[in-house]
Design a protein around this motif. Sequence first.
Motif, mmCIF file in Angstrom:
data_model
loop_
_atom_site.group_PDB
_atom_site.id
_atom_site.type_symbol
_atom_site.label_atom_id
_atom_site.label_comp_id
_atom_site.label_asym_id
_atom_site.label_seq_id
_atom_site.Cartn_x
_atom_site.Cartn_y
_atom_site.Cartn_z
ATOM 1 N N VAL A 260 4.936 2.381 0.763
ATOM 2 C CA VAL A 260 5.733 3.268 -0.097
ATOM 3 C C VAL A 260 6.370 4.365 0.746
ATOM 4 C CG1 VAL A 260 5.619 4.969 -1.964
ATOM 5 C CG2 VAL A 260 4.408 2.791 -2.182
ATOM 6 N N LEU B 83 4.740 0.920 -7.042
ATOM 7 C CA LEU B 83 4.116 -0.083 -6.185
ATOM 8 C C LEU B 83 3.445 -1.174 -7.013
ATOM 9 C CD1 LEU B 83 3.235 -0.992 -3.335
ATOM 10 C CD2 LEU B 83 1.217 0.464 -3.628
ATOM 11 N N CYS C 185 0.833 -1.206 0.000
ATOM 12 C CA CYS C 185 0.000 0.000 0.000
ATOM 13 C C CYS C 185 0.869 1.257 0.000
ATOM 14 C CB CYS C 185 -0.910 0.009 1.224
ATOM 15 S SG CYS C 185 -0.014 0.109 2.797
ATOM 16 N N GLU C 186 0.207 2.412 -0.016
ATOM 17 C CA GLU C 186 0.932 3.694 -0.011
ATOM 18 C C GLU C 186 1.672 3.912 1.311
ATOM 19 O OE1 GLU C 186 1.580 5.794 -2.532
ATOM 20 O OE2 GLU C 186 0.547 4.338 -3.788
ATOM 21 N N HIS C 187 1.181 3.315 2.386
ATOM 22 C CA HIS C 187 1.892 3.411 3.665
ATOM 23 C C HIS C 187 3.267 2.738 3.538
ATOM 24 C CE1 HIS C 187 2.637 3.593 7.962
ATOM 25 N NE2 HIS C 187 2.916 2.314 7.934
#
Length: 116
Positions: free
Chosen positions: A61, A81, A57-59
């Motif tokens: 990243v 991602l 997820c973006e977390h």
Amino acid sequence: MTDALKITARPLPLVDAGGGCACCDPTPSTAEAAADAFEQHNPPAQIAVFEVEGMTCEHCVGRVTDAVKAVEGVREVQVQLVPAGLSMVTVATDRLLLPATVRAAIEEAGYSVSGS
């Protein structure tokens, strides 16, 4: 007796560059122009790509980006991602770095580097 002020309005032409009217022409800011000039005259010393497992997820990243940016000499980090596979982490540096240094930062953030 007062003279009346005559006001004439005319529409401004539109700008095709996606910025609206001509008075709001989207020109690069001074900071953006300086960054572009710096990049052209000071290319990165090294660009390395790492295949990272476990990012979903973006977390993730953000964690990897922050960990790698904390390495002295790292100029820029870009992450592509791929939640169900190997995410690509591209690192540009101001000086030559051992890949093991960046790999260690990624692993300390809790992710695996493919091929390590």
